[in-house]
Design an enzyme around this catalytic site. Sequence first.
Site, PDB file in Angstrom:
ATOM      1  N   CYS A   2       0.886  -1.117   0.150  1.00 43.25           N
ATOM      2  CA  CYS A   2      -0.058  -0.008   0.028  1.00 43.25           C
ATOM      3  C   CYS A   2       0.796   1.282  -0.087  1.00 43.25           C
ATOM      4  O   CYS A   2       1.716   1.308   0.836  1.00 43.25           O
ATOM      5  CB  CYS A   2      -0.890   0.033   1.139  1.00 43.25           C
ATOM      6  SG  CYS A   2      -2.016  -1.170   1.305  1.00 43.25           S
ATOM      7  N   ARG A  27       4.200  -0.627  -4.556  1.00 41.03           N
ATOM      8  CA  ARG A  27       3.767  -0.998  -3.365  1.00 41.03           C
ATOM      9  C   ARG A  27       2.659  -1.505  -3.194  1.00 41.03           C
ATOM     10  O   ARG A  27       2.260  -2.408  -2.021  1.00 41.03           O
ATOM     11  CB  ARG A  27       3.710   0.226  -2.273  1.00 41.03           C
ATOM     12  CG  ARG A  27       5.238   0.776  -2.105  1.00 41.03           C
ATOM     13  CD  ARG A  27       5.075   1.892  -1.067  1.00 41.03           C
ATOM     14  NE  ARG A  27       4.870   1.627   0.247  1.00 41.03           N
ATOM     15  CZ  ARG A  27       5.991   1.209   1.137  1.00 41.03           C
ATOM     16  NH1 ARG A  27       7.108   1.676   0.577  1.00 41.03           N
ATOM     17  NH2 ARG A  27       5.991   0.805   2.259  1.00 41.03           N
ATOM     18  N   ASN A 100      -2.306   2.043   5.267  1.00 38.52           N
ATOM     19  CA  ASN A 100      -1.407   0.798   5.088  1.00 38.52           C
ATOM     20  C   ASN A 100      -1.302   0.076   6.442  1.00 38.52           C
ATOM     21  O   ASN A 100      -0.873   0.554   7.339  1.00 38.52           O
ATOM     22  CB  ASN A 100      -0.033   1.172   4.673  1.00 38.52           C
ATOM     23  CG  ASN A 100       0.882   0.183   4.222  1.00 38.52           C
ATOM     24  OD1 ASN A 100       0.686  -0.922   4.453  1.00 38.52           O
ATOM     25  ND2 ASN A 100       2.059   0.542   4.062  1.00 38.52           N
ATOM     26  N   GLU A 481      16.825 -18.987  -6.191  1.00 37.27           N
ATOM     27  CA  GLU A 481      16.318 -17.522  -6.407  1.00 37.27           C
ATOM     28  C   GLU A 481      16.152 -17.593  -8.094  1.00 37.27           C
ATOM     29  O   GLU A 481      15.138 -16.646  -8.313  1.00 37.27           O
ATOM     30  CB  GLU A 481      17.771 -16.685  -6.333  1.00 37.27           C
ATOM     31  CG  GLU A 481      17.785 -15.306  -6.730  1.00 37.27           C
ATOM     32  CD  GLU A 481      16.674 -14.621  -6.120  1.00 37.27           C
ATOM     33  OE1 GLU A 481      16.026 -15.028  -5.251  1.00 37.27           O
ATOM     34  OE2 GLU A 481      16.382 -13.289  -6.584  1.00 37.27           O
ATOM     35  N   LYS A 485      12.545 -16.056  -9.041  1.00 35.70           N
ATOM     36  CA  LYS A 485      12.425 -15.220 -10.027  1.00 35.70           C
ATOM     37  C   LYS A 485      11.460 -15.490 -11.162  1.00 35.70           C
ATOM     38  O   LYS A 485      10.713 -14.853 -11.457  1.00 35.70           O
ATOM     39  CB  LYS A 485      13.737 -14.811 -10.773  1.00 35.70           C
ATOM     40  CG  LYS A 485      14.715 -14.000 -10.125  1.00 35.70           C
ATOM     41  CD  LYS A 485      14.519 -12.535  -9.408  1.00 35.70           C
ATOM     42  CE  LYS A 485      13.477 -12.480  -8.451  1.00 35.70           C
ATOM     43  NZ  LYS A 485      14.105 -12.236  -6.931  1.00 35.70           N
ATOM     44  N   GLU A 488       7.717 -15.749  -9.807  1.00 33.00           N
ATOM     45  CA  GLU A 488       7.018 -14.600  -9.452  1.00 33.00           C
ATOM     46  C   GLU A 488       6.490 -13.367 -10.402  1.00 33.00           C
ATOM     47  O   GLU A 488       5.728 -12.792 -10.297  1.00 33.00           O
ATOM     48  CB  GLU A 488       7.586 -13.828  -8.257  1.00 33.00           C
ATOM     49  CG  GLU A 488       9.046 -13.290  -8.629  1.00 33.00           C
ATOM     50  CD  GLU A 488       9.733 -12.789  -7.577  1.00 33.00           C
ATOM     51  OE1 GLU A 488       9.143 -12.063  -6.530  1.00 33.00           O
ATOM     52  OE2 GLU A 488      10.990 -12.710  -7.396  1.00 33.00           O
ATOM     53  N   HIS A 504      16.182 -38.033  -5.050  1.00 33.51           N
ATOM     54  CA  HIS A 504      15.230 -38.247  -3.850  1.00 33.51           C
ATOM     55  C   HIS A 504      13.841 -37.790  -4.345  1.00 33.51           C
ATOM     56  O   HIS A 504      12.853 -37.714  -3.010  1.00 33.51           O
ATOM     57  CB  HIS A 504      15.714 -37.498  -2.584  1.00 33.51           C
ATOM     58  CG  HIS A 504      17.277 -37.995  -2.483  1.00 33.51           C
ATOM     59  ND1 HIS A 504      17.429 -39.250  -1.911  1.00 33.51           N
ATOM     60  CD2 HIS A 504      18.493 -37.549  -2.445  1.00 33.51           C
ATOM     61  CE1 HIS A 504      18.718 -39.293  -1.700  1.00 33.51           C
ATOM     62  NE2 HIS A 504      19.296 -38.417  -1.899  1.00 33.51           N
TER      63      HIS A 504
HETATM   64  C1  F6R Z   1      11.377 -11.364  -4.304  1.00 30.25           C
HETATM   65  C2  F6R Z   1      11.233 -10.504  -3.421  1.00 30.25           C
HETATM   66  C3  F6R Z   1      10.938 -11.003  -2.036  1.00 30.25           C
HETATM   67  C4  F6R Z   1      11.520 -10.287  -1.006  1.00 30.25           C
HETATM   68  C5  F6R Z   1      11.145 -10.334   0.331  1.00 30.25           C
HETATM   69  C6  F6R Z   1      11.783  -9.642   1.392  1.00 30.25           C
HETATM   70  O1  F6R Z   1      11.886 -11.083  -5.714  1.00 30.25           O
HETATM   71  O2  F6R Z   1      11.543  -9.398  -3.745  1.00 30.25           O
HETATM   72  O3  F6R Z   1      11.069 -12.417  -1.767  1.00 30.25           O
HETATM   73  O4  F6R Z   1      12.997 -10.272  -1.154  1.00 30.25           O
HETATM   74  O5  F6R Z   1       9.661  -9.956   0.386  1.00 30.25           O
HETATM   75  O6  F6R Z   1      11.899  -8.223   1.179  1.00 30.25           O
HETATM   76  P1  F6R Z   1      12.921  -7.413   1.874  1.00 30.25           P
HETATM   77  O7  F6R Z   1      14.420  -7.705   1.388  1.00 30.25           O
HETATM   78  O8  F6R Z   1      12.681  -5.988   1.592  1.00 30.25           O
HETATM   79  O9  F6R Z   1      12.912  -7.605   3.489  1.00 30.25           O
END
Ligand code: F6R
Length: 608
Positions: A2, A27, A100, A481, A485, A488, A504
């Site tokens: 938010c 956000r 928020n 990771e 990526k 998401e 496994h």
């Molecule tokens: C994935 C991503 C999230 C953040 C997670 C932690 O691309 O951006 O998994 O890494 O929400 O966020 P921070 O680092 O801001 O605490």
Amino acid sequence: MCGIVGYIGHQKATPILIEGLKRLEYRGYDSAGIALVEKEGLIHEKAAGKVKTLEELLINKTFASHIGIAHTRWATHGVPSDLNAHPQVDHTGNIAVVHNGIIENYRTLKEVLERKGYNVISDTDTEIIAHLISMYYEGCLTEAVRMALSQVEGTYAIAVIDSRSPEKVVAARNGAPLLIGQGEGENFVASDVAAILRYTNKVVYIEDKEIATITANDFRISTIEKIDITHKVEEVGWTLEMIEKAGHEYFMHKEIHEQPETLRNAMRGRLNLEEGTVRLNGLTDHLDDLSKIKRIIIIACGTSWHAALIGEYLLEEYAKIPVEVEYASEFRYRSPIIDEGTLVLVISQSGETADTLAAMREAQRRGAKGLGIVNVVGSTIARESDGGVYIHAGPEIGVASTKAFTSQIMVLSLITILLGRMRNISYNMGKEMIEALQSLPEKIQTILDNEEQIKGIAETYYKHNNFLYLGRGVNFPVALEGALKLKEISYIHAEGYPAAEMKHGPIALIYENMPVVVIATRDSIYDKVMSNIAQVKARNGNVIAIATEGDTEIAERVNHVIYIPKIKQCFTPLLAVIPLQLMAYHMAVLRECNVDQPRNLAKSVTVE
Ligand code: F6R
């Protein structure tokens, strides 16, 4: 999670608020709204969908107001709809609130309000705040907000306006970020500096349980208990240019390409080649304690958690300190064992992630020193930690984290050198590590220059619905990771595994032509990874290998090879992740996904 922006001053409020919303849209982006005080009283306009939808709604309307609040939402209570969008307005139509956070006792408060005859029409917890303020209103908006908030349990950042007090915006925070932007003859309130950077870089951070009364020429801050507070005005180092796309189609693309520079920024002024060590100003006061630590717990979420896993490898390998990596959301509800020799490192790009913040507070409550590895300067974790290191990656706006990840690993590498040199690594090793880090930006650039090949691979596979990512050792977190990526931003199902774990269970998933991405760099476990590749090939899977430049042998055993330059083994994640970021990006673009604002996600997860 938010975005809030509010304005009061000599300019017309609407364009400033809409521009602010666009900059905050990362956000939250399921609905947006605006409230203004016009001559005829309070008006509010809101719509489900992106800020663009709200903008279209306003296109033929003219507003003269010099005061207003606006919001872009990431739904927590109630589906995204026009009704549930913020601002929420009280039953008199005078008071508008944007919020928020989550009001935890909203059901109880709702019952109380309904018994008193208030008609609650939306599904939001925010509407409750509007009615509560209305119930307590006796001529002073600030006091009514104070009374209302004394009844509220939960997290909030709010901004409130009232048509009967068109000379002020009232804002308050508890557990969600909020700052005041100081202008000349105008003031702003926002959940994030990006919203107001065009007008001012002078900010005052509102703290938990504080209320601010903001007029065009002044602002006053007090606690909920009515004690006056003065905070210093701080200057933010970010520029407008840094929060714009600079010709890239998406922020994520820009941020991937910024990595040579962001890594230079993370190293700048911190390397001491002559002594084979590093200098981290945020840790200088803690050097004595750091020399005594016996164990490190690293706490983080998501991508930052993946960086933590790489940190674990680095710290154990070179500083020889036992490390545990914890999901922040789990850590806070366990009974973690923290003794005198335990150091807690907290990693967060935003510095606002609710789970991470709560976990850090829990660790501090148990007597641990909590050091932060944070990007956003002035964020809550940065302020509440006992010290720490900024990663200096600049604003990360794409929801999927890219440049923050590599900068986090860079800072973890620097901490490893610092702690390692205080313990057992030699000058030569320290120097060798520093030189390897210095070579990274140029090496990353060569991978970025190979984007067309990576895009071609994305074109071959973007219609697939399942991917497997495999890596071993320090590259196992890179596999995690890469999979994160992809899932998401493109909504393709992807799993990351340590390559040897495949047999496994996950091997059952492999079908003909299934894409399997394997990090197979020339290192101490290369041969083992090659056997894992053979197992995939034996089941007719298609292997995309991330391999070391010059390794011609691998090309004969896999379907595609993306080469990365040779680097000291422990730093390969910093190179190996780049093609995975680019591949995920291109697949998402090909699938026509909104790369920067993936569904259901938001940057900065400030709710539990
Ligand atoms: C994935 C991503 C999230 C953040 C997670 C932690 O691309 O951006 O998994 O890494 O929400 O966020 P921070 O680092 O801001 O605490």
